[in-house]
Design a protein around this motif. Structure first.
Motif, PDB file in Angstrom:
ATOM      1  N   HIS A 184       0.841  -1.205   0.000  1.00 15.80           N
ATOM      2  CA  HIS A 184       0.000   0.000   0.000  1.00 15.80           C
ATOM      3  C   HIS A 184       0.875   1.254   0.000  1.00 15.80           C
ATOM      4  CE1 HIS A 184      -2.996   2.978   1.040  1.00 15.80           C
ATOM      5  NE2 HIS A 184      -2.328   3.272   2.143  1.00 15.80           N
ATOM      6  N   GLU A 185       1.880   1.248   0.859  1.00 17.84           N
ATOM      7  CA  GLU A 185       2.745   2.438   0.945  1.00 17.84           C
ATOM      8  C   GLU A 185       3.603   2.600  -0.301  1.00 17.84           C
ATOM      9  OE1 GLU A 185       3.086   2.042   5.696  1.00 17.84           O
ATOM     10  OE2 GLU A 185       4.869   2.752   4.667  1.00 17.84           O
ATOM     11  N   ARG A 186       4.019   1.482  -0.859  1.00 16.31           N
ATOM     12  CA  ARG A 186       4.808   1.572  -2.099  1.00 16.31           C
ATOM     13  C   ARG A 186       3.962   2.205  -3.204  1.00 16.31           C
ATOM     14  NH1 ARG A 186       5.482   0.262  -6.543  1.00 16.31           N
ATOM     15  NH2 ARG A 186       3.688  -1.127  -6.600  1.00 16.31           N
ATOM     16  N   GLU A 187       2.708   1.779  -3.305  1.00 15.94           N
ATOM     17  CA  GLU A 187       1.805   2.354  -4.324  1.00 15.94           C
ATOM     18  C   GLU A 187       1.593   3.842  -4.101  1.00 15.94           C
ATOM     19  OE1 GLU A 187      -1.971   0.428  -4.409  1.00 15.94           O
ATOM     20  OE2 GLU A 187      -1.176  -1.419  -5.267  1.00 15.94           O
ATOM     21  N   LEU A 188       1.312   4.198  -2.829  1.00 22.44           N
ATOM     22  CA  LEU A 188       1.070   5.616  -2.507  1.00 22.44           C
ATOM     23  C   LEU A 188       2.304   6.458  -2.802  1.00 22.44           C
ATOM     24  CD1 LEU A 188      -0.735   6.139   0.919  1.00 22.44           C
ATOM     25  CD2 LEU A 188      -1.625   6.557  -1.368  1.00 22.44           C
ATOM     26  N   THR A 189       3.465   5.903  -2.443  1.00 24.07           N
ATOM     27  CA  THR A 189       4.723   6.629  -2.634  1.00 24.07           C
ATOM     28  C   THR A 189       4.992   6.835  -4.121  1.00 24.07           C
ATOM     29  OG1 THR A 189       5.540   5.608  -0.614  1.00 24.07           O
ATOM     30  CG2 THR A 189       7.185   6.642  -2.007  1.00 24.07           C
ATOM     31  N   GLU A 190       4.749   5.795  -4.900  1.00 22.33           N
ATOM     32  CA  GLU A 190       4.943   5.897  -6.354  1.00 22.33           C
ATOM     33  C   GLU A 190       4.024   6.988  -6.920  1.00 22.33           C
ATOM     34  OE1 GLU A 190       5.657   2.260  -8.878  1.00 22.33           O
ATOM     35  OE2 GLU A 190       3.610   2.749  -9.449  1.00 22.33           O
ATOM     36  N   TYR A 191       2.783   6.973  -6.447  1.00 21.79           N
ATOM     37  CA  TYR A 191       1.803   7.960  -6.909  1.00 21.79           C
ATOM     38  C   TYR A 191       2.253   9.373  -6.536  1.00 21.79           C
ATOM     39  CZ  TYR A 191      -2.820  10.134  -7.486  1.00 21.79           C
ATOM     40  OH  TYR A 191      -3.857  10.938  -7.870  1.00 21.79           O
ATOM     41  N   ALA A 192       2.652   9.538  -5.274  1.00 20.60           N
ATOM     42  CA  ALA A 192       3.059  10.869  -4.792  1.00 20.60           C
ATOM     43  C   ALA A 192       4.322  11.349  -5.511  1.00 20.60           C
ATOM     44  CB  ALA A 192       3.291  10.826  -3.281  1.00 20.60           C
ATOM     45  N   LEU A 193       5.297  10.453  -5.642  1.00 16.84           N
ATOM     46  CA  LEU A 193       6.553  10.855  -6.302  1.00 16.84           C
ATOM     47  C   LEU A 193       6.287  11.286  -7.740  1.00 16.84           C
ATOM     48  CD1 LEU A 193       9.003   8.066  -5.048  1.00 16.84           C
ATOM     49  CD2 LEU A 193       9.162  10.511  -4.538  1.00 16.84           C
ATOM     50  N   GLY A 194       5.456  10.532  -8.440  1.00 12.35           N
ATOM     51  CA  GLY A 194       5.127  10.859  -9.830  1.00 12.35           C
ATOM     52  C   GLY A 194       4.516  12.244  -9.923  1.00 12.35           C
ATOM     53  N   LYS A 195       3.548  12.510  -9.055  1.00 12.20           N
ATOM     54  CA  LYS A 195       2.852  13.816  -9.069  1.00 12.20           C
ATOM     55  C   LYS A 195       3.812  14.946  -8.701  1.00 12.20           C
ATOM     56  CE  LYS A 195      -1.645  12.681  -9.498  1.00 12.20           C
ATOM     57  NZ  LYS A 195      -2.706  13.351 -10.194  1.00 12.20           N
ATOM     58  N   MET A 196       4.653  14.699  -7.710  1.00  5.46           N
ATOM     59  CA  MET A 196       5.570  15.753  -7.257  1.00  5.46           C
ATOM     60  C   MET A 196       6.594  16.071  -8.348  1.00  5.46           C
ATOM     61  SD  MET A 196       6.073  14.508  -3.310  1.00  5.46           S
ATOM     62  CE  MET A 196       6.942  15.885  -2.582  1.00  5.46           C
ATOM     63  N   LEU A 197       7.101  15.022  -8.985  1.00  9.94           N
ATOM     64  CA  LEU A 197       8.093  15.244 -10.052  1.00  9.94           C
ATOM     65  C   LEU A 197       7.448  15.946 -11.243  1.00  9.94           C
ATOM     66  CD1 LEU A 197      10.048  11.858  -9.833  1.00  9.94           C
ATOM     67  CD2 LEU A 197      10.916  14.135  -9.238  1.00  9.94           C
ATOM     68  N   ASP A 198       6.194  15.616 -11.537  1.00 10.90           N
ATOM     69  CA  ASP A 198       5.481  16.248 -12.657  1.00 10.90           C
ATOM     70  C   ASP A 198       5.342  17.756 -12.467  1.00 10.90           C
ATOM     71  OD1 ASP A 198       5.187  13.967 -14.035  1.00 10.90           O
ATOM     72  OD2 ASP A 198       3.072  13.620 -13.536  1.00 10.90           O
ATOM     73  N   GLU A 253      -5.829  12.206  -0.536  1.00  9.48           N
ATOM     74  CA  GLU A 253      -5.053  13.072   0.358  1.00  9.48           C
ATOM     75  C   GLU A 253      -3.797  13.577  -0.353  1.00  9.48           C
ATOM     76  OE1 GLU A 253      -5.934  11.740   4.898  1.00  9.48           O
ATOM     77  OE2 GLU A 253      -4.685  10.367   3.744  1.00  9.48           O
ATOM     78  N   ILE A 254      -3.192  12.705  -1.139  1.00  5.67           N
ATOM     79  CA  ILE A 254      -1.996  13.123  -1.881  1.00  5.67           C
ATOM     80  C   ILE A 254      -2.385  14.176  -2.921  1.00  5.67           C
ATOM     81  CG2 ILE A 254      -0.244  12.332  -3.529  1.00  5.67           C
ATOM     82  CD1 ILE A 254      -0.123   9.758  -1.753  1.00  5.67           C
ATOM     83  N   ASP A 255      -3.534  14.005  -3.548  1.00  9.33           N
ATOM     84  CA  ASP A 255      -4.008  15.025  -4.511  1.00  9.33           C
ATOM     85  C   ASP A 255      -4.152  16.385  -3.811  1.00  9.33           C
ATOM     86  OD1 ASP A 255      -4.056  13.149  -6.508  1.00  9.33           O
ATOM     87  OD2 ASP A 255      -6.208  12.727  -6.317  1.00  9.33           O
ATOM     88  N   GLU A 256      -4.709  16.367  -2.596  1.00 10.48           N
ATOM     89  CA  GLU A 256      -4.874  17.641  -1.853  1.00 10.48           C
ATOM     90  C   GLU A 256      -3.522  18.250  -1.524  1.00 10.48           C
ATOM     91  OE1 GLU A 256      -7.485  17.718   1.630  1.00 10.48           O
ATOM     92  OE2 GLU A 256      -8.650  16.137   0.631  1.00 10.48           O
ATOM     93  N   PHE A 257      -2.600  17.392  -1.139  1.00 12.31           N
ATOM     94  CA  PHE A 257      -1.237  17.831  -0.812  1.00 12.31           C
ATOM     95  C   PHE A 257      -0.582  18.461  -2.049  1.00 12.31           C
ATOM     96  CE2 PHE A 257       3.217  16.049  -0.957  1.00 12.31           C
ATOM     97  CZ  PHE A 257       3.794  16.965  -0.086  1.00 12.31           C
ATOM     98  N   ILE A 258      -0.720  17.817  -3.195  1.00 10.10           N
ATOM     99  CA  ILE A 258      -0.109  18.317  -4.436  1.00 10.10           C
ATOM    100  C   ILE A 258      -0.741  19.660  -4.819  1.00 10.10           C
ATOM    101  CG2 ILE A 258       0.167  17.859  -6.926  1.00 10.10           C
ATOM    102  CD1 ILE A 258       1.926  16.021  -5.281  1.00 10.10           C
ATOM    103  N   ALA A 259      -2.065  19.739  -4.727  1.00 14.14           N
ATOM    104  CA  ALA A 259      -2.751  20.999  -5.080  1.00 14.14           C
ATOM    105  C   ALA A 259      -2.286  22.110  -4.143  1.00 14.14           C
ATOM    106  CB  ALA A 259      -4.265  20.807  -4.981  1.00 14.14           C
ATOM    107  N   SER A 260      -2.057  21.765  -2.889  1.00  9.50           N
ATOM    108  CA  SER A 260      -1.591  22.777  -1.922  1.00  9.50           C
ATOM    109  C   SER A 260      -0.181  23.248  -2.264  1.00  9.50           C
ATOM    110  CB  SER A 260      -1.613  22.207  -0.507  1.00  9.50           C
ATOM    111  OG  SER A 260      -2.926  21.875  -0.161  1.00  9.50           O
TER     112      SER A 260
END
Ligand code: PLP
Length: 425
Positions: free
Chosen positions: A319-333, A407-414
């Motif tokens: 679960h955390e690996r998936e979330l981390t991959e998702y967050a890293l992708g969004k942050m790098l984008d 939650e990661i989407d909210e973090f990225i938008a912030s």
């Protein structure tokens, strides 16, 4: 306090490994608002939130049992002792220890490492010996060895990190010299997220005859751990980073090493026989547990472990690996976020340290807080690592089993909004 139903593992790849909605209902604090916004708790590397079963276990213990352990002959004392020892057995099983007596209760991971530095270190480390650490260590696995080296005249050597935030093991054979007595390192970095190849390091250390200590404060909560197959000599971790209460930590040690060590603290409970001019020591684990321990919090850690066992540590990791991959992708984008540590989720955990332009990490954390998002900012108890990375501080988002993609989407938008705010002023 009932067992958690084992229905939280979801097989649907599309929606993720865990049934997060079900999990989130077990954590009362996730319902609260911060500054009028729903709490998004991304400070899990500092401490995790507690499921209802843990909170209820504390209330239940104080409401119905409350007695001192190991000394009373009445019913309450027997109940408290047996619950206290049940946690030890479960903890031993959780990390694959040979027997419960190899688990020593401490206040936290920091105290577990200090116990080794005092009891093992002061007996076994001499002038001219070498202690090997890594450049990414938390102060908890740094300061005790700096102090010991100063006292004994031992030398410290560091396994370097590469520019990716991974350990550079190319020169390990030369760093772990024949005079190396101890190799102490973290299994997962609280700053970089890096998962270090613990088995490989331990094997090389043992070939040189060195003892190994693994700081598992960030790994035990987030991935399956088996101290026996790792062949770790010592393994330190904290309950509060894995759904449990604060004030409880653990030192795992191999029996043959713990048996040869002198006590850390002395006083009641840790003795075998005391005369006016003499004392000798109780058996393991009591030899290292002087005085009245943190009974309530130890007992309330059991439902935390049961919770993690029910979810399954493989599922927690996935679960955390998936979330981390998702967050890293969004942050790098986003293109404006500098991330410290590996960006490949297979080799890292869910602690993501970053900076945005020249926005100070404290400003970033404060602005995120106004949006209900809790992160950590600062040097993360790793000042030498900050220096090595060329920064004074970073902001860190870190995940656990109850965090969601939304939650990661909210973090990225912030992050986007906060950057806009700072570039306009
Ligand atoms: C890698 C690592 N080691 C040790 C510690 C110390 O843990 P505690 O403060 O619970 O003793 C921490 C806490 O953040 C950590 O992240």
């Amino acid at each position: 306090m009932g067992m958690v139903e084992n229905t939280i593992i979801k097989k649907s790849a599309e929606k993720g490994v865990l049934d997060i909605n079900k999990i989130r209902k077990d954590f009362p604090v996730l319902n609260r608002e911060v500054h009028g916004k729903k709490l998004v708790y991304l400070d899990n590397a500092a401490t995790t939130q507690k499921p209802r079963a843990v909170i209820e276990a504390l209330v239940d213990y104080y409401s119905n049992t409350n007695a001192n352990v190991h000394r009373g002959l009445h019913t309450l004392a027997e109940e408290a002792t047996s619950a206290f020892e049940e946690t030890r057995s479960l903890t031993a099983g959780f990390i694959g220890a040979e027997e419960p007596a190899e688990i020593i209760y401490t206040r936290n991971a920091t105290e577990a490492i200090n116990l080794v530095a005092y009891s093992w270190g002061r007996k076994n480390i001499r002038k001219g010996d070498r202690i090997v650490l890594t450049e990414m260590e938390h102060h908890a696995n740094l300061v005790p060895w700096i102090v010991l080296a100063k006292e004994t005249g031992a030398e410290l050597a560091y396994i370097p990190i590469d520019d990716n935030g991974c350990l550079d093991l190319d020169d390990l054979g030369n760093i772990i010299t024949p005079n190396t007595k101890l190799v102490a390192f973290m299994q997962m970095s609280n700053v970089l997220g890096t998962i270090n190849p613990a088995g490989e390091i331990i094997e090389k250390a043992h070939k040189r005859g060195a003892i190994t200590l693994v700081d598992g404060a960030q790994s035990a909560p987030h991935m399956p751990v088996d101290v026996k197959s790792l062949d770790a000599d010592f393994y330190a971790f904290s309950a509060h980073k894995m759904l449990g209460p604060t004030g409880v930590g653990f030192l795992y040690g191999k029996r043959e090493i713990l048996d040869r060590m002198e006590p850390f603290n002395t006083g009641g409970e840790m003795i075998n026989e005391v005369r006016y001019d003499y004392a000798d020591w109780n058996d393991l684990p009591h030899k290292f547990e002087a005085g009245t321990p943190n009974i309530a919090d130890v007992i309330a850690f059991k439902p935390a472990l049961e919770y993690l066992n029910n979810v399954g540590m493989d599922a927690v990791r996935e679960h955390e690996r998936e979330l981390t991959e998702y967050a890293l992708g969004k942050m790098l984008d986003l293109g404006f976020v500098k991330i410290f540590g590996p960006t490949d989720s297979a080799h890292r955990g869910g602690a993501i340290s970053f900076i945005v332009d020249d926005i100070h990490s404290h400003d970033m954390a404060t602005m995120l807080d106004t949006r209900g998002i809790a992160v950590r900012a600062g040097h993360h108890c790793a000042q030498p690592l900050m220096k090595r990375l060329g920064v004074s501080s970073t902001t860190r988002a870190s995940f656990y089993i109850y965090n969601t993609r939304e939650e990661i989407d909210e973090f990225i938008a912030s992050l986007v909004e906060i950057r806009r705010y700072f570039s306009n002023v």
